[in-house]
Design an enzyme around this catalytic site. Structure first.
Site: not given
Length: 365
Positions: A48, A130, A164
């Site tokens: 990430e 995200k 994540c």
């Protein structure tokens, strides 16, 4: 004979970014991609926000403290497309390798936590933002939208990717699994470097990644970051930060359908792990369950997704002169259909009036 699927040699990179230097971290990424390709990898996944580095500082103090770090990180974030993405595409093409890279993307004055997908021909297939930054991350990253809920077709396989704690969002995972990816990239920060919740983070990232492999019946490339001495020193400007962060972090692994490890976790240090992904083994789980197929009950439980793209501004569309239409004049098909429906209803109403009048006349005789 039936269908025969390929075996893909996949690599996961666990490495420290050079915080927050986009060009130096890009150079490091290029060298790592070349190293993975040199070991025969056809696909390589990164952690990430590898470029220009995960913003660890947002967990280590108030905004007034990290203001200068934020500015440095912001100015080194990656525009898409840009020279940075061009270089990544070129190294993918030159080394005949597919690349999934975590970046902090900058568009205008907002950054996004983004995965980019590049095939071995050097084509930037697209990106995934995200959809919900985690906790303090919302001070740095904007929200992704429905267009980010998709998978990517590479030459020999279909691939998905999440970032994540998106892996803790069961509906998000289900939306991805429903598109039947064979390989999934689970891109994580090196959360083990956070001294106060290292054990919790490592447990969570491991459970979520292995569970995704089990329910999704796919291979999972769990790509974690890690923190080196230079990064530690950059972040630890006071004694307060030294109590909150430590060297290392990261527990990257490669996981087979069902949840077993193909490549055991690499903990707290830099390295590249590689495994052969025999896509035929996905069929070994087909008779047990398919969470989005024969082991689903969409008549009882189903997921509604909005895959539209979010826009801050939209053009005003002139409404139709037909006051009763309730639709925009730009949508000709809908307008014509609605007009026809109104005419039909008007005819039916006229006929009904005539019928009622006839019955009243008969009743009064």
């Amino acid at each position: 004979m039936g269908d025969v699927f390929p075996t893909i040699k996949a690599a996961v990179v666990q490495a420290a970014s050079i915080l927050y230097d986009r060009e130096k971290t890009l150079d490091k990424a290029v060298a790592l991609i070349e190293e993975a390709a040199g070991q025969g990898a056809q696909l390589v996944a990164f952690s990430e926000s590898f470029i220009p580095g995960y913003p660890y500082h947002l967990w280590l103090g108030a905004p007034v403290w990290y203001r200068d770090l934020f500015k440095e990180w912001f100015l080194n974030s990656v525009e898409i497309p840009s020279k940075t993405t061009d270089i990544l595409c070129n190294v993918a093409r030159t080394n005949n390798i597919d690349v999934v890279m975590g970046v902090s993307e900058r568009e205008g004055n907002t950054c996004y936590n983004t995965l980019i997908f590049i095939n071995r021909l050097g084509k930037l297939l697209g990106k995934h933002r995200k959809i919900m930054p985690t906790h303090a991350e919302r001070a740095h990253w904007g929200l992704g939208n429905g267009s980010d809920i998709k998978t990517w077709d590479f030459d020999e396989y279909r691939l998905s990717g999440l970032l994540c704690w998106e892996h803790s969002m069961d509906l998000m995972r289900h939306a991805m699994i429903a598109q039947h990816p064979q390989i999934h990239v689970a891109s994580w920060v090196g959360g083990g470097a956070m001294a106060l919740w290292d054990d919790i983070f490592e447990m969570t990232s491991e459970l979520c990644s292995r569970y995704h492999a089990h329910v999704g019946e796919c291979f999972v490339l769990k790509a974690d970051g890690t923190l080196d001495q230079a990064g530690y020193e950059k972040l630890c400007q006071t004694e307060y930060q030294k109590d909150k962060i430590k060297l290392g972090g990261g527990k990257s692994a490669i996981i087979a359908p069902g949840g077993k490890y193909l490549a055991e976790p690499l903990k707290d240090r830099e390295g590249i792990i590689i495994a052969d992904l025999d896509l035929n083994t996905i069929a070994d789980w087909a008779h047990l369950h398919d969470a989005v197929g024969h082991y689903a009950r969409p008549d009882l439980l189903s997921l509604l997704t909005n895959t539209g793209e979010y826009h801050v501004t939209r053009p005003m569309i002139e409404r139709s002169n037909n006051y009763f239409s309730g639709v925009y004049s730009s949508n000709t098909n809908n307008l014509e259909k609605l007009t026809a429906d109104i005419e039909r209803l008007s005819t039916d109403f006229t006929n009904l009036q005539s019928t009622l009048q006839e019955r009243l006349t008969v009743a009064n005789q």
